[in-house]
Design an enzyme around this catalytic site. Structure first.
Site, short mmCIF file in Angstrom:
data_model
loop_
_atom_site.label_atom_id
_atom_site.label_comp_id
_atom_site.label_asym_id
_atom_site.label_seq_id
_atom_site.Cartn_x
_atom_site.Cartn_y
_atom_site.Cartn_z
N GLN A 198 0.79 -1.23 0.00
CA GLN A 198 0.00 0.00 0.00
C GLN A 198 0.83 1.29 0.00
O GLN A 198 0.38 2.30 -0.57
CB GLN A 198 -0.97 -0.01 1.19
CG GLN A 198 -1.96 -1.15 1.11
CD GLN A 198 -2.93 -1.19 2.28
OE1 GLN A 198 -3.25 -0.16 2.86
NE2 GLN A 198 -3.38 -2.39 2.63
N CYS A 226 7.64 7.81 8.45
CA CYS A 226 6.87 8.43 7.38
C CYS A 226 7.83 8.93 6.31
O CYS A 226 8.45 9.98 6.50
CB CYS A 226 6.03 9.59 7.91
SG CYS A 226 4.56 9.11 8.80
N LYS A 248 0.50 4.52 12.55
CA LYS A 248 0.12 3.23 11.99
C LYS A 248 0.71 3.10 10.59
O LYS A 248 0.14 3.57 9.60
CB LYS A 248 -1.40 3.10 11.99
CG LYS A 248 -1.98 3.12 13.40
CD LYS A 248 -3.48 2.93 13.43
CE LYS A 248 -4.02 2.97 14.85
NZ LYS A 248 -3.50 1.91 15.73
N THR A 249 1.88 2.46 10.51
CA THR A 249 2.63 2.35 9.25
C THR A 249 3.21 0.95 9.11
O THR A 249 3.27 0.17 10.06
CB THR A 249 3.80 3.36 9.22
OG1 THR A 249 4.76 2.98 10.23
CG2 THR A 249 3.32 4.78 9.48
N ALA A 250 3.70 0.65 7.89
CA ALA A 250 4.39 -0.62 7.67
C ALA A 250 5.69 -0.68 8.46
O ALA A 250 6.11 -1.76 8.91
CB ALA A 250 4.68 -0.80 6.17
N ALA A 251 6.33 0.48 8.66
CA ALA A 251 7.57 0.52 9.45
C ALA A 251 7.31 0.10 10.89
O ALA A 251 8.15 -0.55 11.53
CB ALA A 251 8.15 1.93 9.41
N CYS A 267 -0.74 5.68 7.86
CA CYS A 267 0.25 6.47 7.13
C CYS A 267 -0.12 7.95 7.14
O CYS A 267 -0.64 8.49 6.16
CB CYS A 267 0.42 5.98 5.70
SG CYS A 267 1.86 6.73 4.88
N ASP A 313 -1.60 -2.15 12.70
CA ASP A 313 -2.60 -1.10 12.85
C ASP A 313 -3.66 -1.41 13.90
O ASP A 313 -4.29 -0.50 14.43
CB ASP A 313 -3.31 -0.85 11.50
CG ASP A 313 -2.38 -0.28 10.45
OD1 ASP A 313 -1.26 0.12 10.81
OD2 ASP A 313 -2.78 -0.22 9.28
#
Length: 608
Positions: free
Chosen positions: A239, A537, A502-505, A360, A494
């Site tokens: 995403q 981010c 709330k991120t993939a990282a 994100c 998340d």
């Protein structure tokens, strides 16, 4: 060249065939003039005409004959669609959907290489990227690398009569037949029914399943075997790439893999969804084919993500995807963002950030900077007004990066309205209503393009379960990720209550902690893994540069590199565009990438 009755092209007995072909001059193939693009319903006859074995060849091709027909794009729904594709391929520099790209012929390009470069971009551009087309190389000696959307097969050899093929017969050993449209579809790049391996073009199944109230397909019944299933079971998306899709830099198909490819080896994949949790009984109830069945567990890891709530903005669901109202959130939505942006010649462009949780948090303003860069390149920026409306009291939640981003916005001439929350959209009137969260007053703004950063919320399946806290998130210790009540339950990503972005990282950093702590729990030892709230981010700011914001709980700066990452740099943009996608596919979802913590310590000599 085969131009007589033994030509492989003549194997095609056409039935409702619409194709656009590429010719290459055998004797003059160095330049673009030595190529020709045309539309046909009978490719075998057409090559004979171009080579003067039959009457009717185009006058333009007489000078450079003889010709090879080397490639054909077919399965257009009708003559009009094929002719429009032909014209755009012939005229990329003036086509509305293509002229924004750089079509200067490279010194290393011969005529065929240039035309294939144009074709690849076209196939990945709306509206053609939605069509169930087939790209067929007719002569193997000319074949070049070409990456169309995943649902478009690449075939090699003669064009067979698809109307005479059986439903499961393969066209050339690599293709099968879509059970909806009966056209060829490449097995490795198709979408499958997860129960019985029925195969479809992505767009064919989506059209079958999408409803009048849904923007995208959610669930449905397989048209072939009638088994119920969820759309999310079939495709997996990276995403974070959708911001670049919305700016025309990447395509949605480049962000997609088949879900089956993403399931780790040794895993039992129950192809259904969770219907409820019973942590007192250590069990979960399932949906669909497993309905009324419970699965018991010794340890439970909840990783369900969150849901996007476009419906929390009045009028938004009715107009999203039309009237210039777009969003990079949601599979397929970013294509329309680029469609709108690429057509802008002037007017008011609004970008919004919601009041409440969002995945994100940088994405709503990233697209503003990329839009600014595109409009400048297109020479129309001075005709446009760009404004960022954020419900936050500042442009970004971490002061170090907020200062830099505020300065960048001013430099680029982008307005910033803080404490401004989108509450209503009227697409037909091109009006957006905002609430000032400080004064409670409402204001109406007209727009030509509106990009919405949507409100997000916990999924009801866990928000209404015993696992949830008062806000609906899975209630975990913010350091150990262990549930605050049920010690054999953990949550990642998340869906958990950790107070950070709330991120993939975030998922990557949490995965290392989870791996350590769940092993400790299994051994009966004290949990030692501690999550520091790390999230990231990567803020694209245009001009192939990026601000790489990395921080943890309470805004603590956790930068990986030994330089100031608040400064926009091409290196960090390269990481975002080229390094992070394969890191996700081959590292994060495989369980081997657990964030940059180790590299951060090395770069800072263990001080961070």
């Amino acid at each position: 060249m085969e131009c007589g009755n033994n030509s492989p092209l003549l194997n095609a007995k056409m039935s409702n065939f619409h194709g656009v072909y590429l010719l290459c001059s055998i004797e003059n193939n160095k330049s673009v003039r030595g190529t020709y693009i045309g539309y046909t319903v009978l490719p075998g006859r057409r090559i004979l005409q171009h080579n003067r074995f039959k009457k009717g060849g185009a006058h333009k091709t007489a000078k450079y004959a003889p010709w090879d027909m080397i490639l054909c794009v077919h399965n257009f729904p009708n003559r009009t669609a094929g002719l429009r594709f032909e014209w755009a391929w012939q005229n990329p520099k003036i086509s509305v959907r293509l002229k924004m790209y750089d079509w200067q012929k490279k010194k290393t390009d011969n005529g065929v290489q240039y035309q294939i470069r144009v074709l690849e971009r076209m196939l990945n551009t709306a509206p053609w990227n939605k069509l169930p087309l087939t790209v067929q190389w007719l002569r193997s000696e000319y074949k070049l690398p070409l990456v169309p959307p995943l649902h478009m097969p690449i075939a090699l050899g003669p064009i067979e009569d698809q109307s005479e093929m059986g439903e499961s017969e393969e066209a050339d050993g690599t293709c099968s037949i879509c059970f909806v449209c009966k056209a060829s579809v490449l097995k490795d790049t198709s979408i499958y029914c997860v129960h019985n391996q029925c195969i479809f073009h992505l767009i064919c199944l989506a059209e079958k399943w999408v409803s009048s109230t849904d923007l995208l397909p959610v669930s449905g019944t397989c048209p072939q075997c009638n088994s119920p299933q969820l759309w999310g079971e079939m495709s997996h998306y990276y995403q974070p790439m959708w911001t670049l899709v919305g700016a025309g830099i990447k395509t949605t198909e480049q962000s997609r893999r088949r879900q089956k490819q993403c399931i780790p080896n040794g895993t039992t994949w129950l192809q259904t969804s969770i219907e409820g949790f019973d942590p007192e009984e250590n069990s979960v109830s399932l949906h669909g084919a497993y309905k009324d069945k419970k699965i018991t567990y010794d340890y439970l890891i909840v990783a369900l993500g969150l849901e996007i709530r476009f419906d929390k903005v009045n009028g938004l669901t009715e107009t999203l995807g039309k009237n210039g109202v777009c969003s990079n959130y949601g599979a397929g939505n970013a294509d329309y963002t680029w469609e709108v942006l690429s057509a802008v010649k002037g007017g008011d462009l609004l970008f919004t950030f919601p009041n409440g949780p969002i995945k994100c948090a940088g994405a709503p303003q990233k697209i503003m900077y990329l839009a600014d860069a595109h409009l400048r390149k297109a020479g129309v920026r001075r005709n446009c007004s760009l404004t960022y409306h954020t419900a936050l009291p500042a442009i970004f939640g971490v002061p170090k990066y907020a200062s830099v981003l505020s300065s960048l916005a001013r430099k680029k001439g982008c307005g910033v309205e803080t404490k401004s929350n989108l509450v209503e959209v009227d697409g037909e009137k091109k009006e957006a209503v905002f609430e000032n969260l400080e004064t409670g007053e409402y204001s109406t703004h007209t727009f030509d393009m509106l990009h919405v950063g949507p409100p997000c919320a916990p999924l009801p399946v866990y928000a209404t379960s015993p696992l949830a806290d008062s806000a609906g998130w899975v209630d975990v210790n913010k350091h150990t990720l262990q549930h605050n009540k049920y010690e054999n339950v953990f949550a990642i990503g998340d869906c958990n209550s950790c107070p950070t972005g709330k991120t993939a990282a975030k998922v990557a950093a949490e995965s290392g902690v989870l791996y350590e702590n769940i092993q400790k729990l299994m051994k009966g030892e004290k949990l030692s893994g501690s999550y520091n709230g790390y999230t990231s981010c990567p803020l694209t700011v245009g001009d192939n540069k990026l601000v790489l914001a990395e921080f943890g709980y309470d805004g603590a700066i956790l930068e990986t590199f030994p330089f100031n990452q608040a400064n926009p740099m091409w290196l960090t943009y390269f990481l975002k565009k080229e390094v992070m996608p394969p890191l996700y596919w081959h590292g994060l979802i495989k369980g081997t990438w657990r964030g940059p913590g180790v590299f951060r310590k090395l770069a800072h000599l263990g001080t961070v």
